[in-house]
Design an enzyme around this catalytic site. Structure first.
Site, PDB file in Angstrom:
ATOM      1  CG  HIS A   1      41.168  39.231  39.806  1.00 50.69           C
ATOM      2  ND1 HIS A   1      42.357  38.702  40.086  1.00 50.69           N
ATOM      3  CD2 HIS A   1      40.711  39.768  41.032  1.00 50.69           C
ATOM      4  CE1 HIS A   1      42.724  38.779  41.526  1.00 50.69           C
ATOM      5  NE2 HIS A   1      41.733  39.764  41.921  1.00 50.69           N
TER       6      HIS A   1
ATOM      7  CD  GLU B   1      43.273  38.001  34.790  1.00 53.04           C
ATOM      8  OE1 GLU B   1      44.341  38.199  34.652  1.00 53.04           O
ATOM      9  OE2 GLU B   1      42.512  38.721  35.523  1.00 53.04           O
TER      10      GLU B   1
ATOM     11  CB  CYS C   1      46.467  36.478  40.860  1.00 49.75           C
ATOM     12  SG  CYS C   1      44.854  36.175  40.743  1.00 49.75           S
TER      13      CYS C   1
ATOM     14  CB  CYS D   1      43.454  34.504  37.368  1.00 50.32           C
ATOM     15  SG  CYS D   1      42.334  36.004  38.091  1.00 50.32           S
TER      16      CYS D   1
END
Length: 177
Positions: free
Chosen positions: A81, A83, A111, A114
């Site tokens: 992701h 992040e 999420c 993360c």
């Protein structure tokens, strides 16, 4: 040492191109400027066929340490992701997994994965744009961030350029249907 054993040294992370920012006395304007930079990363992800999410990490002094864009499909990595990509790059740049005093900007509410990594990295401040009503872990679906039993708290700022970032995601998903 056995000559058949080769030590692999990771190359130094690529340096970011010099970038001038208009450091404003107004923190809201500065947050918007940094979110625009995160949106550039989201657009790059989208151009590569990824969900358009981007992230930026600033040092405590306000320098850009790392950029991240979604790379899940390209890397065949469910943890790639935006992040997480930015957290890895910032850790390499500082040569430390603790990112004490740093600020992370994300175009989408993180999420649970993360959010957990942000907490473990000891990010001081998280600024995100659009809420994620399906997987958000900073108040939308879950509230992982700043749980009272955790030993680290993160300053949160939500909704910076939320409409623009949300529209980018809506347009992306509409085009895929």
């Amino acid at each position: 040492m056995n000559p058949a054993i080769h030590r692999i040294r990771r190359p130094d992370p690529p340096s970011l191109p010099p970038r001038a920012f208009s450091v404003s006395a107004d923190p809201e304007s500065f947050d918007q400027e940094m979110m625009l930079l995160a949106m550039e990363q989201a657009r790059a992800a989208e151009a590569a066929g990824e969900i358009p999410v981007g992230a930026v990490i600033l040092s405590p002094q306000g320098d850009v340490l790392a950029l991240g864009e979604n790379r899940v499909l390209r890397d065949s990595d469910p943890t790639a992701h935006a992040e997480m990509v930015a957290l890895r790059a910032a850790g390499e740049a500082l040569r430390n997994y603790r990112l004490v005093g740093c600020t992370l900007y994300s175009t989408l509410e993180p999420c649970a994965m993360c959010a957990g990594a942000i907490l473990h990295a000891r990010i001081a401040r998280l600024v995100f744009a659009a809420a994620d009503p399906k997987a958000g872990a900073c108040g939308s679906v879950l509230d992982v961030m700043n749980h009272p039993r955790l030993n680290h708290q993160v300053e949160l700022a939500a909704g910076v350029l939320a409409q623009e970032c949300g529209q980018m995601l809506t347009t992306f998903f509409r085009a895929r249907r």
